[in-house]
Design a protein around this motif. Structure first.
Motif, PDB file in Angstrom:
ATOM      1  N   VAL A  26      56.324  54.042  23.294  1.00 49.49           N
ATOM      2  CA  VAL A  26      55.347  53.848  22.229  1.00 49.49           C
ATOM      3  C   VAL A  26      55.855  52.767  21.279  1.00 49.49           C
ATOM      4  CG1 VAL A  26      54.096  54.938  20.338  1.00 49.49           C
ATOM      5  CG2 VAL A  26      54.524  56.218  22.444  1.00 49.49           C
ATOM      6  N   VAL A  27      57.084  52.913  20.828  1.00 50.99           N
ATOM      7  CA  VAL A  27      57.768  51.864  20.069  1.00 50.99           C
ATOM      8  C   VAL A  27      58.706  51.191  21.059  1.00 50.99           C
ATOM      9  CG1 VAL A  27      59.339  51.361  18.162  1.00 50.99           C
ATOM     10  CG2 VAL A  27      57.667  53.212  17.929  1.00 50.99           C
ATOM     11  N   ALA A  28      58.535  49.892  21.250  1.00 49.06           N
ATOM     12  CA  ALA A  28      59.350  49.162  22.225  1.00 49.06           C
ATOM     13  C   ALA A  28      60.825  49.479  22.038  1.00 49.06           C
ATOM     14  CB  ALA A  28      59.105  47.664  22.094  1.00 49.06           C
ATOM     15  N   ALA A  29      61.534  49.538  23.127  1.00 48.10           N
ATOM     16  CA  ALA A  29      62.937  49.960  23.120  1.00 48.10           C
ATOM     17  C   ALA A  29      63.778  49.194  22.108  1.00 48.10           C
ATOM     18  CB  ALA A  29      63.525  49.825  24.521  1.00 48.10           C
ATOM     19  N   ASN A  30      63.558  47.882  22.003  1.00 48.40           N
ATOM     20  CA  ASN A  30      64.365  47.097  21.057  1.00 48.40           C
ATOM     21  C   ASN A  30      64.024  47.443  19.611  1.00 48.40           C
ATOM     22  OD1 ASN A  30      61.836  45.891  21.227  1.00 48.40           O
ATOM     23  ND2 ASN A  30      62.622  43.816  21.104  1.00 48.40           N
ATOM     24  N   ARG A  31      62.769  47.786  19.330  1.00 48.54           N
ATOM     25  CA  ARG A  31      62.374  48.178  17.975  1.00 48.54           C
ATOM     26  C   ARG A  31      62.767  49.624  17.685  1.00 48.54           C
ATOM     27  NH1 ARG A  31      57.103  45.397  19.052  1.00 48.54           N
ATOM     28  NH2 ARG A  31      57.359  43.335  18.129  1.00 48.54           N
ATOM     29  N   ALA A  32      62.776  50.459  18.706  1.00 53.88           N
ATOM     30  CA  ALA A  32      63.095  51.877  18.519  1.00 53.88           C
ATOM     31  C   ALA A  32      64.478  52.052  17.926  1.00 53.88           C
ATOM     32  CB  ALA A  32      62.988  52.625  19.847  1.00 53.88           C
ATOM     33  N   SER A  47      52.604  58.638  28.741  1.00 46.70           N
ATOM     34  CA  SER A  47      52.092  58.263  30.053  1.00 46.70           C
ATOM     35  C   SER A  47      51.206  57.029  29.906  1.00 46.70           C
ATOM     36  CB  SER A  47      51.277  59.420  30.626  1.00 46.70           C
ATOM     37  OG  SER A  47      50.730  59.058  31.863  1.00 46.70           O
ATOM     38  N   SER A  48      51.274  56.163  30.889  1.00 45.98           N
ATOM     39  CA  SER A  48      50.479  54.940  30.860  1.00 45.98           C
ATOM     40  C   SER A  48      50.188  54.496  32.285  1.00 45.98           C
ATOM     41  CB  SER A  48      51.257  53.849  30.117  1.00 45.98           C
ATOM     42  OG  SER A  48      50.538  52.651  30.084  1.00 45.98           O
ATOM     43  N   CYS A  49      49.011  53.904  32.472  1.00 42.75           N
ATOM     44  CA  CYS A  49      48.753  53.284  33.777  1.00 42.75           C
ATOM     45  C   CYS A  49      49.474  51.937  33.785  1.00 42.75           C
ATOM     46  CB  CYS A  49      47.247  53.114  34.009  1.00 42.75           C
ATOM     47  SG  CYS A  49      46.444  51.884  32.962  1.00 42.75           S
ATOM     48  N   GLY A  50      49.660  51.390  34.931  1.00 42.46           N
ATOM     49  CA  GLY A  50      50.374  50.128  35.047  1.00 42.46           C
ATOM     50  C   GLY A  50      49.701  48.993  34.286  1.00 42.46           C
ATOM     51  N   ASN A  53      50.213  49.519  30.486  1.00 40.83           N
ATOM     52  CA  ASN A  53      51.626  49.320  30.178  1.00 40.83           C
ATOM     53  C   ASN A  53      51.945  47.825  30.147  1.00 40.83           C
ATOM     54  OD1 ASN A  53      54.393  49.658  29.832  1.00 40.83           O
ATOM     55  ND2 ASN A  53      54.548  51.233  31.382  1.00 40.83           N
ATOM     56  N   LYS A  54      51.432  47.102  31.115  1.00 38.92           N
ATOM     57  CA  LYS A  54      51.675  45.658  31.163  1.00 38.92           C
ATOM     58  C   LYS A  54      50.982  44.950  30.003  1.00 38.92           C
ATOM     59  CE  LYS A  54      51.224  41.669  34.182  1.00 38.92           C
ATOM     60  NZ  LYS A  54      50.777  41.181  35.480  1.00 38.92           N
ATOM     61  N   GLU A  55      49.731  45.347  29.730  1.00 41.74           N
ATOM     62  CA  GLU A  55      48.974  44.719  28.645  1.00 41.74           C
ATOM     63  C   GLU A  55      49.628  44.965  27.283  1.00 41.74           C
ATOM     64  OE1 GLU A  55      44.580  44.976  26.523  1.00 41.74           O
ATOM     65  OE2 GLU A  55      44.869  45.943  28.451  1.00 41.74           O
ATOM     66  N   LYS A  56      50.117  46.176  27.044  1.00 41.67           N
ATOM     67  CA  LYS A  56      50.760  46.490  25.770  1.00 41.67           C
ATOM     68  C   LYS A  56      52.090  45.774  25.639  1.00 41.67           C
ATOM     69  CE  LYS A  56      52.650  50.225  22.987  1.00 41.67           C
ATOM     70  NZ  LYS A  56      54.082  50.036  23.229  1.00 41.67           N
ATOM     71  N   GLY A  57      52.827  45.704  26.724  1.00 42.03           N
ATOM     72  CA  GLY A  57      54.129  45.042  26.684  1.00 42.03           C
ATOM     73  C   GLY A  57      54.992  45.624  25.579  1.00 42.03           C
ATOM     74  N   SER A  58      55.548  44.790  24.733  1.00 44.70           N
ATOM     75  CA  SER A  58      56.390  45.279  23.635  1.00 44.70           C
ATOM     76  C   SER A  58      55.649  45.230  22.298  1.00 44.70           C
ATOM     77  CB  SER A  58      57.683  44.464  23.554  1.00 44.70           C
ATOM     78  OG  SER A  58      57.379  43.109  23.283  1.00 44.70           O
ATOM     79  N   ARG A  60      53.446  46.350  19.117  1.00 41.97           N
ATOM     80  CA  ARG A  60      53.331  47.591  18.349  1.00 41.97           C
ATOM     81  C   ARG A  60      52.035  48.271  18.751  1.00 41.97           C
ATOM     82  NH1 ARG A  60      55.883  44.231  14.123  1.00 41.97           N
ATOM     83  NH2 ARG A  60      57.877  45.252  13.697  1.00 41.97           N
ATOM     84  N   LEU A  61      52.031  49.606  18.726  1.00 39.95           N
ATOM     85  CA  LEU A  61      50.882  50.380  19.184  1.00 39.95           C
ATOM     86  C   LEU A  61      49.606  49.977  18.447  1.00 39.95           C
ATOM     87  CD1 LEU A  61      49.693  52.599  20.915  1.00 39.95           C
ATOM     88  CD2 LEU A  61      50.414  54.247  19.187  1.00 39.95           C
ATOM     89  N   LEU A  62      49.651  49.861  17.132  1.00 40.67           N
ATOM     90  CA  LEU A  62      48.457  49.518  16.374  1.00 40.67           C
ATOM     91  C   LEU A  62      47.921  48.138  16.756  1.00 40.67           C
ATOM     92  CD1 LEU A  62      46.406  50.259  14.232  1.00 40.67           C
ATOM     93  CD2 LEU A  62      47.965  49.349  12.508  1.00 40.67           C
ATOM     94  N   ILE A  63      48.790  47.180  16.917  1.00 36.60           N
ATOM     95  CA  ILE A  63      48.371  45.832  17.313  1.00 36.60           C
ATOM     96  C   ILE A  63      47.684  45.877  18.679  1.00 36.60           C
ATOM     97  CG2 ILE A  63      49.194  43.500  17.912  1.00 36.60           C
ATOM     98  CD1 ILE A  63      49.318  44.196  14.891  1.00 36.60           C
ATOM     99  N   PHE A  64      48.280  46.598  19.610  1.00 33.80           N
ATOM    100  CA  PHE A  64      47.707  46.737  20.952  1.00 33.80           C
ATOM    101  C   PHE A  64      46.319  47.361  20.889  1.00 33.80           C
ATOM    102  CE2 PHE A  64      47.316  49.831  24.545  1.00 33.80           C
ATOM    103  CZ  PHE A  64      46.988  48.922  25.531  1.00 33.80           C
ATOM    104  N   LEU A  65      46.164  48.446  20.138  1.00 34.65           N
ATOM    105  CA  LEU A  65      44.887  49.138  20.062  1.00 34.65           C
ATOM    106  C   LEU A  65      43.826  48.291  19.356  1.00 34.65           C
ATOM    107  CD1 LEU A  65      46.127  52.736  19.254  1.00 34.65           C
ATOM    108  CD2 LEU A  65      45.312  51.863  21.448  1.00 34.65           C
ATOM    109  N   LEU A  66      44.202  47.591  18.301  1.00 34.79           N
ATOM    110  CA  LEU A  66      43.256  46.723  17.611  1.00 34.79           C
ATOM    111  C   LEU A  66      42.817  45.570  18.503  1.00 34.79           C
ATOM    112  CD1 LEU A  66      44.822  46.586  14.049  1.00 34.79           C
ATOM    113  CD2 LEU A  66      42.669  47.691  14.718  1.00 34.79           C
ATOM    114  N   ARG A  67      43.733  44.999  19.247  1.00 36.65           N
ATOM    115  CA  ARG A  67      43.401  43.899  20.155  1.00 36.65           C
ATOM    116  C   ARG A  67      42.398  44.365  21.223  1.00 36.65           C
ATOM    117  NH1 ARG A  67      48.311  42.583  22.059  1.00 36.65           N
ATOM    118  NH2 ARG A  67      47.984  43.627  24.034  1.00 36.65           N
ATOM    119  N   ARG A  68      42.533  45.585  21.667  1.00 36.77           N
ATOM    120  CA  ARG A  68      41.617  46.114  22.689  1.00 36.77           C
ATOM    121  C   ARG A  68      40.227  46.366  22.135  1.00 36.77           C
ATOM    122  NH1 ARG A  68      43.953  50.605  26.439  1.00 36.77           N
ATOM    123  NH2 ARG A  68      42.751  49.487  27.978  1.00 36.77           N
ATOM    124  N   GLN A  69      40.109  46.552  20.831  1.00 33.87           N
ATOM    125  CA  GLN A  69      38.805  46.800  20.215  1.00 33.87           C
ATOM    126  C   GLN A  69      37.926  45.559  20.172  1.00 33.87           C
ATOM    127  OE1 GLN A  69      37.524  49.798  19.096  1.00 33.87           O
ATOM    128  NE2 GLN A  69      39.309  50.624  20.149  1.00 33.87           N
TER     129      GLN A  69
END
Length: 70
Positions: A26-32, A47-50, A53-58, A60-69
């Motif tokens: 959820v929080v990229a390993a380097n940020r965690a 859990s994530s589909c491939g 997981n690839k689209e989110k990459g590293s 932040r969760l909020l950035i990923f979710l907003l981009r998908r909107q």
């Protein structure tokens, strides 16, 4: 734990509800580490589909979710 990871792989994707199959930090390993989380603490794994997981990459969760909107 290994058991927890196997359960996560069988769960639906947390982002699109499709078939899971992979585990995402959820929080990229380097940020965690900077936030005091262990890279693979159970609280930082989901859990994530491939594709998601690839689209989110590293991102932040909020950035990923907003981009998908868009």
């Amino acid at each position: 734990s290994k058991e927890w990871r196997e359960i996560l792989k069988r769960d639906p994707c947390s982002y699109c509800s499709g078939n899971g199959g992979t585990i995402d930090h959820v929080v990229a390993a380097n940020r965690a580490r900077k936030k005091g989380l262990g890279r693979s603490d159970m609280s930082n794994l989901t859990s994530s589909c491939g594709d998601c997981n690839k689209e989110k990459g590293s991102d932040r969760l909020l950035i990923f979710l907003l981009r998908r909107q868009r």
